[in-house]
Structure formats: C-alpha cells, structure tokens
Design a protein around this motif. Structure first.
Motif, PDB file in Angstrom:
ATOM      1  N   ARG A  58       0.861  -1.096  -0.002  1.00  0.00           N
ATOM      2  CA  ARG A  58      -0.053  -0.009  -0.043  1.00  0.00           C
ATOM      3  C   ARG A  58       0.974   1.155  -0.143  1.00  0.00           C
ATOM      4  NH1 ARG A  58      -2.739   0.054   4.976  1.00  0.00           N
ATOM      5  NH2 ARG A  58      -0.830  -0.973   5.832  1.00  0.00           N
ATOM      6  N   ARG A  59       0.332   2.315  -0.428  1.00  0.00           N
ATOM      7  CA  ARG A  59       1.030   3.812  -0.315  1.00  0.00           C
ATOM      8  C   ARG A  59       1.734   3.935   1.103  1.00  0.00           C
ATOM      9  NH1 ARG A  59      -3.510   5.158  -3.010  1.00  0.00           N
ATOM     10  NH2 ARG A  59      -3.175   5.789  -5.047  1.00  0.00           N
ATOM     11  N   ASP A  60       1.016   3.509   2.150  1.00  0.00           N
ATOM     12  CA  ASP A  60       1.661   3.749   3.621  1.00  0.00           C
ATOM     13  C   ASP A  60       3.036   2.683   3.753  1.00  0.00           C
ATOM     14  OD1 ASP A  60      -0.279   5.674   3.780  1.00  0.00           O
ATOM     15  OD2 ASP A  60      -1.550   4.076   5.107  1.00  0.00           O
ATOM     16  N   ASP A  61       3.071   1.759   2.783  1.00  0.00           N
ATOM     17  CA  ASP A  61       4.222   0.749   3.165  1.00  0.00           C
ATOM     18  C   ASP A  61       5.437   1.276   2.209  1.00  0.00           C
ATOM     19  OD1 ASP A  61       2.349  -0.922   4.614  1.00  0.00           O
ATOM     20  OD2 ASP A  61       1.804  -2.028   2.782  1.00  0.00           O
ATOM     21  N   LEU A  62       5.284   2.215   1.527  1.00  0.00           N
ATOM     22  CA  LEU A  62       6.525   2.698   0.785  1.00  0.00           C
ATOM     23  C   LEU A  62       7.057   3.948   1.070  1.00  0.00           C
ATOM     24  CD1 LEU A  62       4.661   1.814  -2.721  1.00  0.00           C
ATOM     25  CD2 LEU A  62       6.352   0.404  -1.549  1.00  0.00           C
ATOM     26  N   GLU A  63       8.457   4.171   0.996  1.00  0.00           N
ATOM     27  CA  GLU A  63       9.014   5.576   1.084  1.00  0.00           C
ATOM     28  C   GLU A  63       9.836   5.794  -0.080  1.00  0.00           C
ATOM     29  OE1 GLU A  63      12.692   7.008   3.934  1.00  0.00           O
ATOM     30  OE2 GLU A  63      11.118   5.526   4.899  1.00  0.00           O
TER      31      GLU A  63
END
Length: 158
Positions: A58-63
């Motif tokens: 998900r977007r929240d899992d990425l940096e």
C-alpha cells in the motif's frame, strides 16, 4: 570488491569523474537483486518514468527519497496476522531499490495504481548550461572599431 576492469589510469588523467568511476566499479559488486521488478520508460526527450510492480504493498508501506543524484524506493510490509496460509507466493519481504540519477534529473511526482508504483522524472537543464548560438558578425564591426581606435589616437596626439 573491485571490478574486472582497472580504472586507475583514467582516474589519474581525468578530473571530476570520480563519481562515474565509483559507479562503474561498484556496479559489478552489487548483488543481482531483482525484487521488485521494474520498467524504465522514456516518455519524451527529457521525461522518464519508473514503474515498479508492488503487489500487496500500500502507499503507507512505501517510502521514496531523492537525494544527491540517487532515488531510493523502500518498502516494508507489516506481517499479516490471523491467516493460515497453505502457500505464500506474494512477497512480504521488505526491499530497497536504488536508482542513479543523472545531473539535473528531478523527481516530479509518484502515483500508485493497481499495484504499480509510477515515479515520474524530468531532466531540467539550467539556462546557463544550455547551448547558445553566437552570432558571427561581418567586417563592419572590425572596420568601425579600427575607425574609433584611429580617431582616439588622433585626439591623444593632439
């Protein structure tokens, strides 16, 4: 680990190419990590896109970090509790994928759609570094300059 090719003669006879030689030497020592798979797309002459296949993230899992000619994409997925898997084919492992960026290449935006992370890049060369056309004048300027120099000499002599 050094590469099979020795760049030291080139290092001695060039100035300012240290980063390039470091990249060449380190490229052979990097592990051949192939996760996540990605595509590099040339959109236009100075626009590019990196598409990473990130099923299950998900977007929240990425940096995403862009710094000093390098783009770093990191992913860390939280463990999925409460399920008893018979087979686990979708990778949950974290990853870090690095991309070297040329000078003046900037990350413009990133978007995630259907498990594909798309990162847009654009090369923006500063005006001072762009080539400029120099006009070649005829003999008129030189003739005018000689006349001005001659008249200034006459006034100095007088």
């Amino acid at each position: 680990m050094r590469s099979a090719f020795d760049f030291s003669p080139y290092r001695r006879s060039t100035i300012g190419f240290d980063r390039l030689f470091d990249l060449l030497e380190n490229s052979s020592s990097e592990t051949n990590e192939n996760f996540p798979p990605f595509d590099l797309v040339k959109v236009r002459d100075d626009e590019y896109r990196i598409d990473l296949a990130l099923a299950g993230f998900r977007r929240d899992d990425l940096e995403i970090t862009a710094q000093q000619n390098q783009l770093v994409v990191k992913g860390k997925k939280a463990a999925d509790e409460g399920h008893d898997y018979i087979h686990r084919g979708i990778a949950l492992r974290g990853f870090e994928r690095r991309f070297g960026l040329a000078d003046h290449v900037q990350v413009t935006d990133a978007d995630m759609d259907n498990g594909i992370l798309s990162i847009s890049l654009k090369r923006e060369i500063p005006e001072a570094m762009k080539p400029k056309t120099i006009e070649i004048g005829g003999g008129e300027r030189r003739t005018e300059t000689k006349q001005i120099e001659a008249s200034s000499k006459e006034t100095e002599d007088a």
